[in-house]
Scaffold this motif. Structure first.
Motif, mmCIF file in Angstrom:
data_model
loop_
_atom_site.group_PDB
_atom_site.id
_atom_site.type_symbol
_atom_site.label_atom_id
_atom_site.label_comp_id
_atom_site.label_asym_id
_atom_site.label_seq_id
_atom_site.Cartn_x
_atom_site.Cartn_y
_atom_site.Cartn_z
ATOM 1 N N ASP A 139 -4.481 57.934 -8.935
ATOM 2 C CA ASP A 139 -3.899 59.041 -9.626
ATOM 3 C C ASP A 139 -2.387 59.222 -8.693
ATOM 4 O O ASP A 139 -1.762 57.858 -8.482
ATOM 5 C CB ASP A 139 -4.647 60.139 -8.435
ATOM 6 C CG ASP A 139 -5.505 60.623 -8.690
ATOM 7 O OD1 ASP A 139 -5.775 61.246 -9.600
ATOM 8 O OD2 ASP A 139 -6.432 60.289 -7.931
ATOM 9 N N THR A 171 -12.482 52.074 -5.160
ATOM 10 C CA THR A 171 -11.488 51.911 -3.834
ATOM 11 C C THR A 171 -10.423 53.384 -5.024
ATOM 12 O O THR A 171 -10.760 53.231 -6.095
ATOM 13 C CB THR A 171 -10.770 50.770 -5.235
ATOM 14 O OG1 THR A 171 -11.660 49.311 -4.731
ATOM 15 C CG2 THR A 171 -9.491 49.905 -5.538
ATOM 16 N N LYS A 172 -9.923 54.088 -3.937
ATOM 17 C CA LYS A 172 -8.784 54.985 -4.458
ATOM 18 C C LYS A 172 -7.051 54.196 -4.245
ATOM 19 O O LYS A 172 -6.466 53.868 -3.357
ATOM 20 C CB LYS A 172 -9.068 56.168 -3.789
ATOM 21 C CG LYS A 172 -9.877 56.998 -3.929
ATOM 22 C CD LYS A 172 -10.272 58.079 -2.957
ATOM 23 C CE LYS A 172 -11.562 58.610 -3.333
ATOM 24 N NZ LYS A 172 -11.828 59.383 -2.209
ATOM 25 N N VAL A 173 -6.548 54.529 -5.094
ATOM 26 C CA VAL A 173 -4.775 53.806 -5.252
ATOM 27 C C VAL A 173 -4.316 55.496 -5.994
ATOM 28 O O VAL A 173 -4.471 56.259 -6.601
ATOM 29 C CB VAL A 173 -4.645 53.353 -6.768
ATOM 30 C CG1 VAL A 173 -3.341 52.690 -6.698
ATOM 31 C CG2 VAL A 173 -5.047 52.095 -6.082
ATOM 32 N N TYR A 174 -3.132 55.682 -5.255
ATOM 33 C CA TYR A 174 -1.866 56.330 -5.567
ATOM 34 C C TYR A 174 -0.846 55.766 -5.671
ATOM 35 O O TYR A 174 -0.272 55.275 -5.131
ATOM 36 C CB TYR A 174 -1.837 56.838 -4.390
ATOM 37 C CG TYR A 174 -0.684 58.644 -4.182
ATOM 38 C CD1 TYR A 174 -1.568 60.034 -5.548
ATOM 39 C CD2 TYR A 174 0.642 59.020 -4.582
ATOM 40 C CE1 TYR A 174 -0.649 61.197 -5.758
ATOM 41 C CE2 TYR A 174 1.524 59.839 -4.561
ATOM 42 C CZ TYR A 174 0.972 61.124 -5.531
ATOM 43 O OH TYR A 174 1.826 61.751 -5.651
ATOM 44 N N GLY A 222 -9.255 61.049 -7.274
ATOM 45 C CA GLY A 222 -9.738 60.223 -6.026
ATOM 46 C C GLY A 222 -10.038 61.388 -5.317
ATOM 47 O O GLY A 222 -10.789 61.422 -4.529
ATOM 48 N N THR A 223 -9.361 62.907 -5.031
ATOM 49 C CA THR A 223 -9.559 64.192 -4.724
ATOM 50 C C THR A 223 -10.527 64.745 -4.970
ATOM 51 O O THR A 223 -11.848 65.278 -4.277
ATOM 52 C CB THR A 223 -8.153 64.952 -4.159
ATOM 53 O OG1 THR A 223 -7.955 65.464 -5.837
ATOM 54 C CG2 THR A 223 -7.272 63.879 -3.917
ATOM 55 N N ALA A 239 -7.001 57.519 0.002
ATOM 56 C CA ALA A 239 -6.291 56.070 -0.879
ATOM 57 C C ALA A 239 -5.476 55.363 -0.383
ATOM 58 O O ALA A 239 -4.523 55.509 0.561
ATOM 59 C CB ALA A 239 -5.798 57.381 -2.570
ATOM 60 N N GLN A 299 -2.093 62.820 -2.482
ATOM 61 C CA GLN A 299 -2.804 61.160 -2.556
ATOM 62 C C GLN A 299 -3.860 61.861 -1.660
ATOM 63 O O GLN A 299 -4.268 62.690 -0.321
ATOM 64 C CB GLN A 299 -1.946 60.333 -1.219
ATOM 65 C CG GLN A 299 -2.212 59.249 -1.225
ATOM 66 C CD GLN A 299 -1.309 58.874 -0.283
ATOM 67 O OE1 GLN A 299 0.027 58.762 -0.294
ATOM 68 N NE2 GLN A 299 -1.775 57.400 0.527
#
Ligand code: DC
Length: 218
Positions: A8, A140-143, A131-132, A196, A192
């Protein structure tokens, strides 16, 4: 069980370029959720709906059937059966998408489709609420973010390369406005996820970001 990567971040952070590369390297499917909101926005524009007309957005969005297909590894967005990939990358459609995506009815429809895709396959999905909301259990979560000046310059270079004339300050102003709308809307705002990892790409190359995210998956 499928492996899900959620990316995200705000407009122009490089999400789609990076997600595509990760998908290729890991042999995952890339799901561009922004393209779905853009296809819906195109449908609304074609039906004469304005950004201010919330009620009409709700009514008209019911008539749009949005689905995706993959041809030669590329995501094709179908709007009532028509391939609209070539029509959704304009500033007009992007700005409308930022407004219409705040609508609960629009989100309900598209989030369901996104969840189904992620259940069936290993995906790298990018958007604002992956992710939210869409994949809260993603592996795996990335901001992914970058300063507004850097994001505006990237967009400016992209448009200039395509031969379109544009104004850098106006692009940055649009980006700031869009971020504000995406971050302050009531339903699924851009933020975020607690779990993340924040990646700021302002001073990173594309390959550095790709490597960083792949290393997070391992
Ligand atoms: O990433 P993009 O610029 O193609 O997205 C267009 C708009 O769609 C963006 O302003 C916010 C919205 N969007 C959203 O609300 N949720 C997503 N998961 C993806 C995009």
């Amino acid at each position: 069980m499928s492996y899900n990567i959620a990316i995200d971040g705000p407009a122009g952070a490089g999400k789609s370029t990076i997600a595509k590369k990760i998908a290729k390297q890991m042999n995952y499917i890339y799901v561009d959720t922004g393209a779905m909101y853009r296809a819906m926005a195109l449908f609304l524009i074609r039906n004469g709906v304005t950004k201010e007309d919330t009620e009409k957005i709700e009514q008209v969005c019911k008539k749009a059937d949005i689905s995706i297909e993959y041809r030669d590894g590329e995501q094709i967005v179908l709007l009532n059966g028509e391939n609209v990939n070539g029509l959704i990358r304009t500033e007009e459609v992007g700005n409308m998408a930022s407004v219409s995506s705040a609508n609960g009815k629009v989100r309900e429809k598209l989030v369901q489709l996104q969840k189904e895709l992620a259940k069936k396959a290993d995906v790298v999905m990018d958007g604002r609420d992956i992710g939210t909301c869409v994949l809260p259990e993603a592996d795996t979560k990335v901001y992914l973010t970058a300063s507004s000046a850097v994001r505006a310059k990237r967009r400016f270079d992209e448009l200039t390369q395509k031969g379109e004339s544009c104004d850098l300050d106006k692009i940055e102003q649009d980006i700031i406005e869009r971020d504000h709308r995406d971050m302050t809307r009531e339903i699924s705002p851009l933020k975020q996820a607690e779990d993340a990892v924040l990646v700021d790409s302002s001073d990173m190359t594309i390959d550095e970001v790709v490597e960083k995210i792949i290393s997070l998956c391992k």
